[in-house]
Design a protein around this motif. Structure first.
Motif, short mmCIF file in Angstrom:
data_model
loop_
_atom_site.label_atom_id
_atom_site.label_comp_id
_atom_site.label_asym_id
_atom_site.label_seq_id
_atom_site.Cartn_x
_atom_site.Cartn_y
_atom_site.Cartn_z
N ASP A 119 -5.05 -11.91 1.42
CA ASP A 119 -4.86 -10.47 1.55
C ASP A 119 -3.44 -10.06 1.16
OD1 ASP A 119 -7.41 -10.41 2.45
OD2 ASP A 119 -6.93 -10.02 4.55
N PHE A 120 -2.47 -10.87 1.55
CA PHE A 120 -1.07 -10.55 1.26
C PHE A 120 -0.76 -10.66 -0.23
CE2 PHE A 120 -0.76 -10.89 5.74
CZ PHE A 120 0.39 -10.21 6.12
N GLU A 121 -1.51 -11.54 -0.93
CA GLU A 121 -1.26 -11.72 -2.37
C GLU A 121 -1.64 -10.49 -3.18
OE1 GLU A 121 -3.46 -15.21 -3.30
OE2 GLU A 121 -2.07 -16.58 -2.30
N THR A 122 -2.53 -9.65 -2.66
CA THR A 122 -2.98 -8.47 -3.41
C THR A 122 -2.21 -7.20 -3.04
OG1 THR A 122 -4.69 -8.00 -1.74
CG2 THR A 122 -5.31 -9.45 -3.57
N ILE A 123 -1.27 -7.29 -2.11
CA ILE A 123 -0.51 -6.11 -1.68
C ILE A 123 0.51 -5.71 -2.74
CG2 ILE A 123 1.17 -5.25 0.01
CD1 ILE A 123 -0.24 -6.88 2.13
N ASP A 124 0.56 -4.43 -3.04
CA ASP A 124 1.53 -3.88 -3.99
C ASP A 124 2.54 -3.03 -3.21
OD1 ASP A 124 2.97 -2.75 -6.00
OD2 ASP A 124 1.29 -1.66 -6.92
N LYS A 178 0.94 2.83 -0.35
CA LYS A 178 1.49 3.59 0.77
C LYS A 178 0.87 3.20 2.10
CE LYS A 178 2.87 7.66 -1.89
NZ LYS A 178 2.77 9.14 -2.01
N ASP A 179 -0.42 2.95 2.09
CA ASP A 179 -1.10 2.53 3.31
C ASP A 179 -1.46 1.05 3.19
OD1 ASP A 179 -0.93 5.13 4.14
OD2 ASP A 179 -2.96 5.65 3.46
N PHE A 180 -1.40 0.33 4.32
CA PHE A 180 -1.60 -1.12 4.29
C PHE A 180 -2.56 -1.56 5.39
CE2 PHE A 180 2.57 -0.12 2.65
CZ PHE A 180 2.67 -0.89 1.49
N GLU A 181 -3.30 -2.59 5.06
CA GLU A 181 -4.18 -3.20 6.05
C GLU A 181 -3.98 -4.71 6.00
OE1 GLU A 181 -8.85 -3.61 6.17
OE2 GLU A 181 -8.26 -1.65 6.97
N PHE A 182 -3.81 -5.31 7.17
CA PHE A 182 -3.52 -6.74 7.25
C PHE A 182 -4.58 -7.42 8.12
CE2 PHE A 182 0.41 -4.40 6.83
CZ PHE A 182 1.05 -5.04 5.78
N THR A 183 -4.89 -8.66 7.75
CA THR A 183 -5.86 -9.45 8.50
C THR A 183 -5.20 -10.74 8.98
OG1 THR A 183 -7.61 -8.61 7.05
CG2 THR A 183 -8.14 -10.50 8.46
N TYR A 184 -5.37 -11.01 10.27
CA TYR A 184 -4.81 -12.23 10.85
C TYR A 184 -5.93 -13.04 11.49
CZ TYR A 184 0.04 -10.66 10.43
OH TYR A 184 1.26 -10.28 9.94
#
Length: 318
Positions: free
Chosen positions: A85-90, A95-101
């Motif tokens: 998921d972090f590899e696709t973050i720009d 502006k908005d972000f979603e993270f999965t743990y």
């Protein structure tokens, strides 16, 4: 393993980013600008992205830890971000972000403890041999060190040990109690000035001891070839203290023991107390193992293995 999600809107992190950029501009010291007068726009251009990432990471961490603290669930290890998921973050344009743990939770279990649960408690026998060995150690501890002209079993010999190429040249003490049988035989009956050829890999029962004495690494020790020459410069011997009132007083305090019979009884009592602690520790270990086996607790093995690999660089997948 459960996947926990966290999302951030621009309004969540932007105030913190703006405040930090403003603070940077006051503290930055850039060529061409007076201290504290660096334009905010320039700071944003140079450091804006890293400040944004730092603020987002802080907020995500705070939200996740807050959630875990407030929940009634027990978790194992630490939350692990889903890397894909972090590899696709720009961070430049998004502006908005979603993270999965991934979070490893401890499974609820019921443990029934009743009369059917049995654990044997072992006792260590204290016989005359144990008492004799303990007394001999006390005699050695309170004995005196004397020099000798010729070495005998249990002595300490000291002097330089050298390699033929001169790379190894150290002064060491060799306690014959710690040596390999073949080396002990070579070093017994030697006199001051004698030179003995020793195999470094077979000098001690624990080879690590010599490489520490030589001040070299494991790899350097393993690479050693051939024998080392040890020259006897001195021999010391531990003279055992006599079993008398002086030893009684030094061991248990003045006047506590009056004869050898009482001394042996006190030694047995002291050893027994020491063994009792070991017995209790072993019983606790057995009981713990029995309860774990009975509970049959399921843990997220793959998650914990991955967490250990990420948090400890001394651990390998093997």
């Amino acid at each position: 393993i459960n996947a926990e999600y966290g999302s951030l809107k621009e309004d969540d992190y932007q105030p913190g980013v703006a405040e930090k950029i403003k603070d940077y501009s006051k503290k930055a010291n850039l060529k061409g600008f007076r201290p504290g007068k660096v334009p905010v726009g320039l700071i944003k251009q140079m450091y804006g992205k890293s400040i944004k990432v730092e603020e987002i990471n802080k907020l995500v961490s705070d939200k996740l830890n807050g959630y875990l603290r407030e929940s009634d669930l027990q978790f194992l290890g630490e939350p692990m971000p889903r890397e894909e998921d972090f590899e696709t973050i720009d961070f430049d344009n998004q502006k908005d972000f979603e993270f999965t743990y991934n979070v490893g939770f401890a499974e609820h279990f019921d443990l029934k403890v009743d009369d059917k649960l049995k654990v044997d408690k072992h006792s260590i026998k204290i016989d005359d041999k144990v008492i004799d060995e303990t007394i001999e150690n006390l005699q050695r501890q309170f004995g005196e060190t004397e020099t000798a002209d010729e070495s005998a079993a249990g002595d300490v010999v000291y002097g330089p040990i050298k390699s033929k190429d001169g790379e190894i040249d150290k002064e060491i003490n060799i306690d014959l109690n710690d040596t390999d049988k073949s080396s002990a035989k070579k070093l017994t009956g030697v006199k001051i000035g004698d030179e003995i050829e020793l195999d470094p890999k077979k000098l001690y029962t624990d080879s690590h001891k010599l490489h520490h004495q030589l001040g070299i690494s494991h790899d350097e020790f393993d690479a050693l070839k051939g024998k080392l020459t040890f020259t006897v410069q001195g021999i010391t011997r531990q003279k055992l203290a006599e079993v008398n009132q002086e030893l009684f007083d030094k061991t248990f305090g003045e006047g506590s023991v009056k004869d050898e019979k009482e001394f042996r009884e006190k030694v047995a009592e002291s050893v027994g107390q020491s063994f009792k602690n070991e017995e209790e520790q072993y019983f606790d270990y057995q009981l713990r193992e029995k309860l774990v086996e009975k509970a049959n607790i399921n843990v997220p093995d793959d998650f914990l293995k991955n967490w250990l690999l990420k948090t400890n660089d001394q651990i390998t997948p093997e």
